[in-house]
Motif scaffolding. Structure first.
Motif, short mmCIF file in Angstrom:
data_model
loop_
_atom_site.label_atom_id
_atom_site.label_comp_id
_atom_site.label_asym_id
_atom_site.label_seq_id
_atom_site.Cartn_x
_atom_site.Cartn_y
_atom_site.Cartn_z
N GLY A 1 0.77 -1.24 0.00
CA GLY A 1 0.00 0.00 0.00
C GLY A 1 0.80 1.29 0.00
N LEU A 2 2.04 1.26 0.51
CA LEU A 2 2.79 2.51 0.62
C LEU A 2 3.03 3.21 -0.72
N PRO A 3 3.40 2.49 -1.79
CA PRO A 3 3.56 3.21 -3.06
C PRO A 3 2.30 3.95 -3.50
N ALA A 4 1.15 3.29 -3.36
CA ALA A 4 -0.11 3.95 -3.72
C ALA A 4 -0.40 5.12 -2.79
N GLY A 5 -0.05 4.96 -1.51
CA GLY A 5 -0.28 6.03 -0.55
C GLY A 5 0.56 7.27 -0.86
#
Length: 263
Positions: A238-242
């Motif tokens: 999720g971090l890249p999308a966040g």
């Protein structure tokens, strides 16, 4: 059968859901322009609508990852991992909410000032957000919970939830702004309370589905026990999308601050 029909079955409910999510901000704009006198209200609601519209970007760390992990678990027939991942994603979303509320308490006024609105509109934006920000946990729960259900194949739940959110938001905001039906006439703050009520209804509906097991997911008490390896797995997804979503939001808010300074 085929390719187009299955894609439409998956995509159309989500498209309607996202369109309805935009409707919350548009409803408040319409009510401000038609029920409240003065351009300062419309300027203020434009700013808060921008802020609320980018909440999904902030919670993307949890919502994007939980869709992927739940879909993988459901595909493998592992319902326990799917439910456990949902609860862990909600815990991650809760930590993001805590950071946002801390930021709002420490630097919220300064942040509004940086966006360049005249003081009258800035004060209105502050009073609106002071009412709506406590509803952030409900907004997060709805977004992350619906994303998990989407991963489990429940594509229409979010559409139904956002339909109710829009109806409650429009009805409560209009009634509280104007004092319909003997309710207190709150004016501008009535719009904020209507938005908060709508968010609460959305979270309650999502929780009812997740805890009742009406879909493929059913959350139990043991699913909420912190699981560091699973949390790290969710973060990796999720971090890249966040970061992408947050960068997008920052650029748009920078653009908005330029427009605000035009008068």
């Amino acid at each position: 059968p085929g390719t187009v029909r299955p894609l439409l079955v998956l995509a159309v409910p989500v498209l309607i859901e996202q369109t309805l999510a935009l409707g919350v901000g548009l409803t408040d704009k319409w009510l401000s322009g038609n029920l409240l006198p003065g351009p300062e209200y419309l300027a203020a609601v434009g700013l808060v609508a921008y802020c609320l519209a980018f909440m999904p970007a902030v919670f993307a760390v949890a919502s994007v990852s939980v869709t992927a992990v739940v879909a993988r678990a459901i595909g493998g027939g592992d319902l326990h991992t799917a439910a456990h991942a949902t609860a862990q994603a909600l815990l991650i979303g809760g930590s993001v909410v805590a950071v946002l509320l801390l930021f709002a308490a420490v630097a919220g006024h300064r942040f509004i000032d940086l966006l360049g609105l005249p003081e009258a509109s800035s004060q209105l934006a502050r009073s609106y957000l002071a009412i709506v920000l406590p509803a952030l946990p409900a907004i997060m729960f709805t977004q992350v919970g619906v994303a998990a259900l989407r991963g489990a194949g429940e594509m229409t739940t979010g559409m139904v939830v956002m339909t109710v959110v829009n109806i409650v938001n429009a009805g409560a905001s209009a009634a509280l702004a104007t004092g319909w039906g003997g309710l207190p006439r709150l004016g501008w703050e009535g719009l904020a309370w209507g938005t908060a009520f709508g968010s609460g209804c959305g979270a309650a509906m999502t929780a009812a589905v997740l805890f009742s097991g009406r879909g493929r997911l059913r959350l139990t008490a043991r699913d909420w026990i912190p699981d560091t390896p699973l949390a790290k797995r969710l973060a990796r997804v999720g971090l890249p999308a966040g970061w992408d979503g947050v960068a997008h939001a920052v650029c748009h808010l920078g653009f908005l601050s330029i427009v605000n300074r035009l008068g």
